[in-house]
Motif scaffolding. Sequence first.
Motif, short mmCIF file in Angstrom:
data_model
loop_
_atom_site.label_atom_id
_atom_site.label_comp_id
_atom_site.label_asym_id
_atom_site.label_seq_id
_atom_site.Cartn_x
_atom_site.Cartn_y
_atom_site.Cartn_z
N ILE A 1 -10.84 -0.58 -15.64
CA ILE A 1 -9.47 -0.20 -15.91
C ILE A 1 -8.72 -0.02 -14.60
CG2 ILE A 1 -9.96 0.88 -18.14
CD1 ILE A 1 -9.75 3.61 -16.74
N ASP A 2 -7.43 -0.26 -14.64
CA ASP A 2 -6.56 -0.13 -13.47
C ASP A 2 -5.63 1.05 -13.72
OD1 ASP A 2 -4.87 -0.42 -11.31
OD2 ASP A 2 -3.81 -2.15 -12.14
N THR A 3 -5.83 2.15 -12.96
CA THR A 3 -5.01 3.34 -13.14
C THR A 3 -3.77 3.23 -12.26
OG1 THR A 3 -6.98 4.66 -13.62
CG2 THR A 3 -4.97 5.86 -13.04
N VAL A 4 -2.67 2.82 -12.86
CA VAL A 4 -1.39 2.68 -12.16
C VAL A 4 -0.76 4.05 -11.96
CG1 VAL A 4 0.88 1.57 -12.21
CG2 VAL A 4 -1.11 0.40 -13.22
N LEU A 5 -0.78 4.85 -13.00
CA LEU A 5 -0.34 6.24 -13.01
C LEU A 5 -1.35 7.00 -13.87
CD1 LEU A 5 3.47 5.65 -13.71
CD2 LEU A 5 2.51 6.51 -11.55
N PRO A 6 -1.43 8.31 -13.75
CA PRO A 6 -2.40 9.04 -14.58
C PRO A 6 -2.27 8.74 -16.06
CG PRO A 6 -1.48 10.48 -12.90
CD PRO A 6 -0.70 9.20 -12.83
N TYR A 7 -1.06 8.44 -16.50
CA TYR A 7 -0.83 8.17 -17.92
C TYR A 7 -0.59 6.68 -18.21
CZ TYR A 7 3.97 8.31 -16.16
OH TYR A 7 5.11 8.09 -15.42
N LEU A 8 -0.76 5.82 -17.19
CA LEU A 8 -0.58 4.39 -17.36
C LEU A 8 -1.79 3.67 -16.80
CD1 LEU A 8 0.98 1.82 -18.04
CD2 LEU A 8 2.29 2.11 -15.94
N ARG A 9 -2.70 3.31 -17.69
CA ARG A 9 -3.93 2.62 -17.31
C ARG A 9 -3.97 1.26 -18.00
NH1 ARG A 9 -7.90 6.74 -19.78
NH2 ARG A 9 -6.27 6.51 -21.36
N LYS A 10 -4.33 0.25 -17.27
CA LYS A 10 -4.34 -1.09 -17.82
C LYS A 10 -5.76 -1.63 -17.89
CE LYS A 10 0.35 -2.49 -16.53
NZ LYS A 10 1.17 -3.55 -15.89
N ALA A 11 -5.95 -2.55 -18.83
CA ALA A 11 -7.25 -3.21 -18.99
C ALA A 11 -6.99 -4.64 -19.45
CB ALA A 11 -8.10 -2.46 -20.01
N LYS A 12 -8.02 -5.47 -19.36
CA LYS A 12 -7.92 -6.83 -19.86
C LYS A 12 -7.71 -6.81 -21.38
CE LYS A 12 -8.67 -8.85 -15.87
NZ LYS A 12 -7.56 -9.57 -15.18
N GLN A 13 -6.94 -7.75 -21.86
CA GLN A 13 -6.73 -7.83 -23.31
C GLN A 13 -8.07 -8.04 -24.00
OE1 GLN A 13 -3.95 -10.84 -24.66
NE2 GLN A 13 -4.75 -10.78 -26.74
N PRO A 14 -8.42 -7.22 -24.98
CA PRO A 14 -9.68 -7.42 -25.70
C PRO A 14 -9.71 -8.77 -26.40
CG PRO A 14 -8.72 -5.26 -26.17
CD PRO A 14 -7.68 -6.03 -25.45
N ALA A 15 -10.87 -9.32 -26.51
CA ALA A 15 -11.03 -10.61 -27.19
C ALA A 15 -10.64 -10.47 -28.65
CB ALA A 15 -12.46 -11.09 -27.05
#
Length: 218
Positions: free
Chosen positions: A204-218
């Motif tokens: 996961i990529d934590t951009v902000l404590p409340y904004l975390r990104k991940a790869k789109q699930p298959a």
Amino acid sequence: MALRINDTFPDLRLETSQGEIASFHDWIGDGWAILFSHPKDFTPVCTTEFGAVAQLADEWAKRNTRVIGLSVDGVDEHRRWIGDIEKIAGGDVTFPIIADEDLAISKQLDMLPAGAYLPDGRTAADSASVRSVFIISPDRKLQLSMTYPMSVGRNFAEVLRALDALQATYQTPVATPANWTGGQDVIVALSLDDDAARARFGEIDTVLPYLRKAKQPA
């Protein structure tokens, strides 16, 4: 009462250009459905919109999605109008068009007030608010609705994008950011802590404590 997101969509009985649909829920099957509505046949904006939907037939099929139009006219008018739509689309109209001469469906879906009626010599302006898009998930719940004025043609590329986003997030603890398109990173739901997010989605990529990104699930 207005339909709201996550309400069960009505199980409509419909007369269409392809015959009767006894149960809208049965017609949806195990996939998704899009119902898009129009105030009158043989009107310019509506004709271009129906053509755009026809051109996207392969894209709807890829997404296991059935599309159905509605226009406040009868079956005979619809069948004559289809010739014009196919001329604009450059191909076949393979989806049904619902007949709603008595406005029953438009009223049930809260696009027109209960007291609405069609005067003699009516124009599209008499049913102007019948300009909506409803996206319905396999559990028969309304997932998205959009309503447009008569002067603005709908962007069905955006409808397709919204469908992709709904399918990517359906029953999955993720959301999509602004301007998201299929294949881009999604936002991890706040209901998951970091460990649970990694266990579910990997890095996961934590951009902000409340904004975390991940790869789109298959």
